[in-house]
Write an enzyme that holds these catalytic residues in place. Structure first.
Site, mmCIF file in Angstrom:
data_model
loop_
_atom_site.group_PDB
_atom_site.id
_atom_site.type_symbol
_atom_site.label_atom_id
_atom_site.label_comp_id
_atom_site.label_asym_id
_atom_site.label_seq_id
_atom_site.Cartn_x
_atom_site.Cartn_y
_atom_site.Cartn_z
ATOM 1 N N GLY A 255 -11.460 -13.811 4.556
ATOM 2 C CA GLY A 255 -11.351 -12.655 3.929
ATOM 3 C C GLY A 255 -9.784 -12.172 3.948
ATOM 4 O O GLY A 255 -9.079 -13.076 3.666
ATOM 5 N N ASP B 222 -15.212 0.470 12.865
ATOM 6 C CA ASP B 222 -16.059 -0.337 11.908
ATOM 7 C C ASP B 222 -17.469 -0.825 12.610
ATOM 8 O O ASP B 222 -17.187 -1.717 12.089
ATOM 9 C CB ASP B 222 -14.753 -0.885 11.505
ATOM 10 C CG ASP B 222 -15.693 -1.416 10.263
ATOM 11 O OD1 ASP B 222 -16.062 -1.187 9.709
ATOM 12 O OD2 ASP B 222 -15.090 -2.671 9.786
#
Length: 679
Positions: free
Chosen positions: A69, A183
């Site tokens: 990522g 999250d």
């Protein structure tokens, strides 16, 4: 020795947020073509990855790349010193030189190090070697909740509850240390076996009765509530997180996010597991943000009709817009989840509050319509139970009041449906304007013991409304259940479909073309003899010194308005409906009484509920003191504000409807925005 790298270990996951310590379970495939393809893929992967070509970092032998990522890459590795497989999360070298990102990475390590729970992925250490900064974490063998839902669709209610319990337990431990995850989402929940070291595919657990362990991972954007440095680091990243599961306050900035924001995200994840889709779906992040902040949360039962009321109530409470209306803590959320798992009552009060379900047979039915108009546009019509009940062919009702030995006032209603006489106790309606209304009826006579009717209006992110009408009925016996199912599933459902779609079409057309078509049902044409009587009354009125435009509007209304409306005309309300000044309309109405167009009566209005308590032919017949039976309330009549003129169209012109179909619905109390029973 480390396990040998197999070709099937090459993973296509390229999303940093998809649970860094996760590795998919491996499946055996002995075909030569597949083996050659994977070997080539492995070599290609190694050729593009300098670290894999290098083969190790520190004492860790790199085996394969798991994910990548914006901040770094995750590898499966072998710890040669401790003889175990691990996951290594390595910060990109270019980023490791940036002080702020380096501090965020180190902060994640500190947060993880504080937590020692089987429900949170474990951190073994943080290290640095040859310019690389990396975290060493446990390697979880299984699959993410997101992948499970994508592969298998919605999970069973019990599986979903079990997984949510594990995550709520993880949040309880994180929040106790002042850590807000920020999250929580299906991608950050790892599913694996409770058996230590088991390689069994988590997917097989979800389809069996075996136990699944859910682990919460990726604390990369978590922060400690009391750490000023943490707040400074995340202030510039207030929208960190995943919009599909973010709390409303998350979109306003990081300073508003607290423990209860995680509970909202867990509720959205729970919703996804139960239904196979997130609570809100939109084309872009802005529409999604608007839906989370302003759109009513859809009831999970509207998507998955097999869900129990209890689990839906818990989900809806966790997804409240205001944090103070959600669960106060993860522990409180966990208590209700555990009660659901055991089949016990939760702390959430259902609306309406249901009677004992342990007697008789209970059946739930839920029907959904996708309509074009907004909840605010539909509400005045959907909440008008007086008009709606007549439009779906229910008979008028006889209402009465009674007082119990304890002094409680109770309202009773009675009618005959399909040849069966039914009598019930009418509980008060509960509603939130433009969102929801419900009612409970307990029967003394008839095939049902009790019945609830709940209407919910949920705004769609892309416009329009999802209208869900749910029924829950408890029958006295098997024949009674057959009658209820036939009536609700066939007769009532078809009638509601006809009326709801008509309301939507008429309201949409009214907004664009000013249509005055009745939104509930077709108005029958006037018979020839009645039309002649009306024409004579109009001729008499034309000879008066009246406003001709007002006269035309009022007489057109008499011809075309629904029977229920011409039977109870309030002149000022009529003027407002016609979009005309009040004085000329009132003058036409009063003169119409003398010329045979209307019949007049005076009604006394209760100052509490604003419903008519008494009707009189002349104002002289009204007493100074009256009583409202519905409110159990004596009051002094205020002739200036508490008495109004009501007109009825002459019965020789139109057949009137004087029967009552409902007296407790929201339309009878338009000044009340929300009403609910309290304990």
């Amino acid at each position: 020795m480390p396990e040998e790298i197999s070709q099937e270990d090459i993973d296509g996951n390229e999303t940093w947020g998809l649970a860094p310590p996760f590795v998919a379970s491996r499946h055996t495939d002995d075909s030569q073509s597949a083996s050659k393809f994977r070997t080539d893929l492995q070599r290609l992967s190694w050729a593009n990855d300098a670290l894999l070509e290098k083969g190790s970092v520190g004492r860790f032998q790199l085996l394969r790349r798991i994910g990548e990522g914006g901040m770094g890459t995750v590898y499966a590795a072998f710890d040669q010193q401790n003889d175990r497989n691990v996951a290594i999360k390595i910060l990109h070298p270019s980023l490791s030189q940036q002080d702020e990102l380096r501090r965020r990475f180190q902060r994640e390590a500190r947060l993880l190090a504080e937590v020692d729970s089987i429900y949170v992925t474990k951190l073994f250490e943080i290290a640095e070697d040859d310019g690389y900064i990396y975290l060493v974490q446990e390697l979880v063998d299984g699959q993410t909740l997101a992948e499970s839902i994508k592969s298998n669709g919605a999970l069973s209610e019990q599986k979903s509850i079990g997984i949510t319990i594990d995550v709520a337990t993880a949040l309880t431990e994180l929040h106790a240390r002042g850590i807000v995850h920020r999250d929580v989402k299906p991608e950050n929940i790892l599913l694996c076996s409770h058996e230590t070291g088991s390689q069994k595919d988590a997917e097989s657990f979800l389809s069996s009765t075996d136990s699944v362990l859910a682990k919460l991972t990726d604390l990369g954007i978590a922060r400690q509530e009391e750490t000023l440095e943490s707040i400074a680091l995340t202030s510039a990243h207030s929208l960190l997180g995943t919009p599909l599961y973010m709390s409303p306050e998350h979109f306003y900035g990081g300073s508003k996010v607290d423990d209860r924001s995680d509970l909202y995200s867990l509720g959205a994840t729970f919703f996804h597991a139960l239904t196979g889709q997130p609570p809100f779906i939109a084309d872009n992040a802005l529409l999604l943000a608007d839906a989370h902040r302003h759109s009513p949360t859809p009831n999970p039962q509207a998507i998955n009709r097999t869900l129990s009321d209890g689990v839906c109530e818990v989900v809806m409470k966790s997804l409240q817009k205001r944090p103070d209306l959600r669960y106060a803590s993860a522990r409180e959320f966990l208590v209700d989840l555990t009660r659901l798992q055991r089949g016990e009552a939760t702390s959430v009060s259902s609306h309406p509050l249901l009677p004992d379900e342990g007697i008789g047979q209970t059946k739930s039915m839920s029907y959904t319509w996708e309509l074009n108009c907004s909840p605010e546009e539909l509400w005045p019509y959907v909440s008008n139970t007086e008009r709606l009940n007549r439009a779906i062919n229910l008979p008028s009702v006889e209402f009465s009041m009674a007082k119990t030995e304890s002094g409680e006032r109770q309202r009773f209603a009675e009618f005959r449906l399909a040849g069966i006489r039914m009598r019930w106790k009418e509980h008060m309606f509960e509603w939130v304007e433009a969102q929801r209304m419900s009612v409970l009826r307990e029967f003394q006579k008839g095939p049902a013991r009790w019945l609830t009717s709940v209407v919910e209006l949920n705004r769609r992110a892309n416009g329009g409304t999802t209208l869900t009408h749910s029924f829950k009925a408890n029958a006295r016996h098997a024949p009674g259940m057959l009658f209820i199912k036939f009536q609700l599933q066939f007769i009532t459902r078809r009638a509601l479909d006809r009326v709801y779609r008509r309301i939507d079409a008429v309201v949409a057309n009214r907004q664009s073309a000013g249509s005055i078509v009745d939104a509930f049902e077709e108005t029958p044409s006037i018979r020839r003899r009645s039309a002649a009587f009306l024409d004579k009354a109009i001729d008499r009125l034309r000879r008066r010194n009246l406003d001709r435009s007002a006269l035309l509007k009022v007489t057109d209304y008499v011809r075309s308005a629904p029977a229920q409306e011409i039977s109870h005309i309030r002149p000022r309300a009529l003027a407002k409906k016609l979009g005309f000044p009040a004085e000329p309309v009132i003058e036409v109405c009063l003169q119409g009484v003398q010329d045979g167009l209307f019949e007049l009566s005076w009604e006394v209005i209760c100052p509490s509920c604003r419903i008519s308590t008494r009707s009189a032919d002349t104002i002289s017949n009204i007493q100074n003191h009256e009583r409202c039976e519905a409110c159990d309330f004596d009051f002094k009549v205020d002739f200036a504000t508490g008495v109004e003129v009501v007109l009825r169209t002459n019965s020789q012109i139109r057949e009137r409807e004087l029967g009552k179909y409902c007296i407790g619905g929201p339309a009878h109390s338009p000044h009340v925005v929300a009403q609910a029973r309290v304990a």
